[in-house]
Design an enzyme around this catalytic site. Structure first.
Site, PDB file in Angstrom:
ATOM      1  N   ASP A   1       0.865  -1.179   0.000  1.00 47.94           N
ATOM      2  CA  ASP A   1       0.000   0.000   0.000  1.00 47.94           C
ATOM      3  C   ASP A   1       0.904   1.233   0.000  1.00 47.94           C
ATOM      4  O   ASP A   1       1.455   1.609   1.036  1.00 47.94           O
ATOM      5  CB  ASP A   1      -0.897   0.022   1.242  1.00 47.94           C
ATOM      6  CG  ASP A   1      -1.977  -1.043   1.237  1.00 47.94           C
ATOM      7  OD1 ASP A   1      -1.748  -2.132   0.660  1.00 47.94           O
ATOM      8  OD2 ASP A   1      -3.048  -0.808   1.821  1.00 47.94           O
TER       9      ASP A   1
ATOM     10  N   LYS B   1      -6.735   3.417  -3.399  1.00 45.55           N
ATOM     11  CA  LYS B   1      -7.131   3.438  -1.988  1.00 45.55           C
ATOM     12  C   LYS B   1      -7.358   4.877  -1.551  1.00 45.55           C
ATOM     13  O   LYS B   1      -6.605   5.777  -1.933  1.00 45.55           O
ATOM     14  CB  LYS B   1      -6.028   2.773  -1.156  1.00 45.55           C
ATOM     15  CG  LYS B   1      -6.226   2.785   0.352  1.00 45.55           C
ATOM     16  CD  LYS B   1      -5.089   2.031   1.037  1.00 45.55           C
ATOM     17  CE  LYS B   1      -5.104   2.195   2.547  1.00 45.55           C
ATOM     18  NZ  LYS B   1      -3.974   1.472   3.189  1.00 45.55           N
TER      19      LYS B   1
ATOM     20  N   LYS C   1     -10.051   0.358  -2.461  1.00 40.86           N
ATOM     21  CA  LYS C   1      -9.958   0.127  -1.022  1.00 40.86           C
ATOM     22  C   LYS C   1     -10.351   1.398  -0.283  1.00 40.86           C
ATOM     23  O   LYS C   1      -9.761   2.457  -0.488  1.00 40.86           O
ATOM     24  CB  LYS C   1      -8.543  -0.292  -0.627  1.00 40.86           C
ATOM     25  CG  LYS C   1      -8.382  -0.525   0.886  1.00 40.86           C
ATOM     26  CD  LYS C   1      -6.998  -1.041   1.235  1.00 40.86           C
ATOM     27  CE  LYS C   1      -6.788  -1.103   2.747  1.00 40.86           C
ATOM     28  NZ  LYS C   1      -5.450  -1.609   3.115  1.00 40.86           N
TER      29      LYS C   1
END
Length: 221
Positions: free
Chosen positions: A92, A155, A185
């Protein structure tokens, strides 16, 4: 899938159980992993320094360039490569939010490409945009850059930015922009069952949660 059709186990299978506080200890991360197994979630998301702690049976995500995104791209790439070498199966990464705010989307693309190339194709790449700090135009352009760079997910948030975390509106915009081939996400400030369901209804395919038990306790199988 409608909200009413979602069971506890189905939502759990979308969750990255997360601990990224700077004061987190090895014992805290071990407890996180144990709780993740007991809750039946998909993954844990931790700081890369915690990767030597094994999370067998779980997807393991590590953050890169976290939380500011202001690290040099080569540093982010090296951090991602090391994390994968130490067992992370998902990365991430935080973009350079300042570049996005300035409209320098070529720099955003180059940053993501550097990480994607450094980490290789074996691991999943999620790109954190910090949507609460961005205009809708910047969100769209950063999503497009992430797709071009080969990201698997976009995300919303780190959960650490003072501007805030995930919103339904941002998730909807991201999902429309990336289409069905790239996941979304939602993370940052999702503390209730209803908030999680709202994010899923908006198009989120993964949830980053620190208060996972409270969210899942509002659901049944």
């Amino acid at each position: 899938m409608s909200e009413a059709a979602l069971t506890r186990s189905q939502v759990a299978a979308m969750v990255d159980h997360t601990l990224l506080k700077p004061e987190a200890t090895a014992a805290d991360v071990t407890a996180l992993i144990d709780e993740a197994r007991s809750l039946g979630v998909l993954a844990v998301c931790v700081s890369p320094s915690m990767l030597p702690i094994r999370a067998d049976g779980l997807v393991t995500a590590a953050v890169v360039g976290f939380p500011s995104g202001k690290h040099h791209s080569l540093v982010k790439g090296a951090e991602a490569r090391l994390a994968v070498d130490q067992g992370a199966t998902e990365i991430d990464m935080v973009i350079d939010v300042g570049a996005a705010v300035a409209g320098d989307y070529s720099a955003v693309l180059a940053d993501i490409l550097t990480v994607r190339e450094a980490m290789g194709e074996s691991a999943i790449l999620k790109v954190i945009l910090e949507t609460a700090a961005l205009s809708d135009e910047a969100i769209v352009e950063c999503c497009r850059a992430a797709v071009r760079a080969g990201a698997n997910f976009v995300k919303t948030s780190t959960g650490f930015h003072p501007a805030g975390g995930a919103t339904v509106e941002a998730v909807e915009l991201m999902a429309r922009t990336v289409g069905p081939g790239v996941g979304v996400k939602a993370s940052g400030g999702i503390r209730t069952t209803q908030a999680a369901l709202d994010m899923i209804a908006a198009g989120a395919t993964r949830l980053g949660l620190s208060g996972t038990r409270a969210v899942l306790d509002g659901l049944t199988d």
